[in-house]
Structure formats: C-alpha cells, structure tokens
Enzyme design. Structure first.
Site, mmCIF file in Angstrom:
data_model
loop_
_atom_site.group_PDB
_atom_site.id
_atom_site.type_symbol
_atom_site.label_atom_id
_atom_site.label_comp_id
_atom_site.label_asym_id
_atom_site.label_seq_id
_atom_site.Cartn_x
_atom_site.Cartn_y
_atom_site.Cartn_z
ATOM 1 N N PHE A 218 0.816 -1.210 0.000
ATOM 2 C CA PHE A 218 0.000 0.000 0.000
ATOM 3 C C PHE A 218 0.846 1.255 0.000
ATOM 4 O O PHE A 218 1.808 1.371 0.774
ATOM 5 C CB PHE A 218 -0.860 0.072 1.273
ATOM 6 C CG PHE A 218 -2.005 -0.880 1.307
ATOM 7 C CD1 PHE A 218 -3.230 -0.537 0.769
ATOM 8 C CD2 PHE A 218 -1.859 -2.125 1.883
ATOM 9 C CE1 PHE A 218 -4.290 -1.419 0.798
ATOM 10 C CE2 PHE A 218 -2.908 -3.015 1.928
ATOM 11 C CZ PHE A 218 -4.133 -2.664 1.378
ATOM 12 N N ASP A 219 0.461 2.196 -0.832
ATOM 13 C CA ASP A 219 0.795 3.584 -0.544
ATOM 14 C C ASP A 219 -0.053 4.001 0.652
ATOM 15 O O ASP A 219 -1.151 3.480 0.854
ATOM 16 C CB ASP A 219 0.460 4.460 -1.747
ATOM 17 C CG ASP A 219 0.519 5.932 -1.416
ATOM 18 O OD1 ASP A 219 1.594 6.394 -1.008
ATOM 19 O OD2 ASP A 219 -0.518 6.599 -1.537
ATOM 20 N N CYS A 220 0.445 4.935 1.447
ATOM 21 C CA CYS A 220 -0.304 5.350 2.638
ATOM 22 C C CYS A 220 -0.976 6.705 2.455
ATOM 23 O O CYS A 220 -2.186 6.839 2.625
ATOM 24 C CB CYS A 220 0.635 5.388 3.852
ATOM 25 S SG CYS A 220 -0.220 5.790 5.402
#
Length: 242
Positions: free
Chosen positions: A13-15
């Site tokens: 995931f990108d956050c």
C-alpha cells in the site's frame, strides 16, 4: 474484473492519499497561511500550486527526511504564490504528518483485508510520521518500507526494489503481490515499470484535477479501479466468498 483477487498473498500500500487524507492535512496548514497572506485561493488552487514543488524537492534531495521535504516544498510554494513562508509556518507543515486524518473507511478496510492477505506499506514518509498515522489506521502490517529506509521518494524505484528483500523474508513471491495506491504519478507509474499488478483507489473520482499529486507523465496502468478502500475490501470479501 481483469485479475483474480484470490491469487495474491500480499498487498503493498501507498499510505498518504490512499489510507491517510494527506490533502486535508496539507490544506489544514496552507489554508490558514494563505488567509494570513491575504491570498484569495481555494483549497484546490493551493494543492495544485504545492504538488509540483513537493515532487521536485523529493527528486532533488532524495535523502531528506519527509518533514524537511514538506517545509522546503511549502517555501517554494510561497514563492510561486507571492507569499512569505516563515520558518514557523514551514515547520508547522513539516511536523503535521501525524495529525493528518485517516480516511473514514481505511481502518475497517485494512482489518478486513488482513484476513485475506499480508499487508505491506511502501510510503513516501519517515518512520516516525508513519507510526503516528498508524495509530489512526490500527494496521497490522507485515513490513513497512519508508523513504527514510530506502533513501529516495517514489516514483523512484527504491521502494519497489526493496521488495526483493522484504518479500522473501515473508515467504511471498513477487507474482503473489498486488500493489494498491491512489497516486498514478507516485505509485502506478513505477509499479507498471516494475511489472507489478496494481489497484487504483481513485479517491478523487468525484473531483476534477490531480490535487496534491502531479499529473502522471510517464507510462502507467492499473488492473482494477475502486473509488474507496471500502469498495476494494468489499470486492475482496466477495471474491474470497465464492
């Protein structure tokens, strides 16, 4: 649906932009600053002015910690808009990451996804900043890879190359990893370059423009698109129930 969601064992995931509402966090500082400077600008105009500056600082000073990137990007944005950015204002933005709100659906979606996959973070942030954000996300992540760890910012390849170490330690093959992110510029461009399948969480589906993210200029693709993390988690639950 072009991919089988049940064929993957891990999600990366990108956050910020995907799980954490970084645009709200940025505007919470830039908005009051613009008011103080008597600049009649909307939130979208401020984000558009800011976007290229953050990306430029990350490209020019890849080993800078994220609070310093934010501060310098703010100073450059002030210059572009004709307003002075004091050190106090610059540090206010730089120190604000742990205060940025999570999207309302993020924590629940992560908990649901954790029942099906190992979860990995690939984030353009520093470790302390992510630790603050994760108090809101309550995510059980098998691995966390930050810009501070790899000495660079996406869309550089460093985060994705770090997976060569992370994935074997987790017993996961690259073919079993699906990348999940909002930013086409920061994430789907390098994911495409690295041959990773990906899911676009299109958080701005109901708004025009690119907000705090530069427009993607290089080749990019994605395999699935959802308007929210909740919608993605629903699709995963459905796939595993059949």
């Amino acid at each position: 649906m072009t991919i089988d969601l049940t064929s993957f064992r891990a999600l990366s995931f990108d956050c910020y932009g995907t799980l954490i509402d970084w645009e709200a966090g940025i505007v919470a500082v830039l908005g009051p600053w613009a008011h103080e400077q008597r600049l009649d600008l909307t939130a979208e105009e401020l984000l558009r002015a800011y976007a290229g500056n953050e990306a430029a600082v990350e490209r020019e000073i890849p080993t800078a910690r994220y609070p310093d990137v934010l501060a310098e990007a703010f100073r450059r944005t002030g210059t572009d808009l004709g307003g002075a950015v004091s050190d106090q204002w610059a540090h206010r933005l730089g120190d604000s990451v742990p205060d940025w709100p999570a999207f309302p659906d993020s924590a629940d979606a992560l908990a649901r996804l954790r029942s099906h996959y190992l979860l990995i973070i690939l984030s353009n942030v520093h470790r302390d900043g992510f630790a603050g954000s994760n108090r809101l996300l309550r995510g059980d992540f098998a691995a966390v890879v930050t810009a501070e760890d790899v000495g660079a910012y996406k869309p550089a390849e460093n985060h994705f190359r770090a997976l060569d170490t992370v994935l074997p330690d987790l017993g996961v093959a690259r073919s079993e990893l699906l990348h999940v992110a909002q930013s086409l510029f920061h994430d789907h461009v390098p994911a495409t370059r690295e041959g990773l399948p990906s899911v676009w969480i299109n958080r701005r589906h109901d708004r025009p423009g690119w907000g705090a993210t530069p427009e993607p200029g290089d080749g990019w693709s994605y395999d699935l698109e959802f308007p929210s993390m909740a919608a993605f988690a629903d699709a995963v639950d459905s796939a595993f129930s059949t």
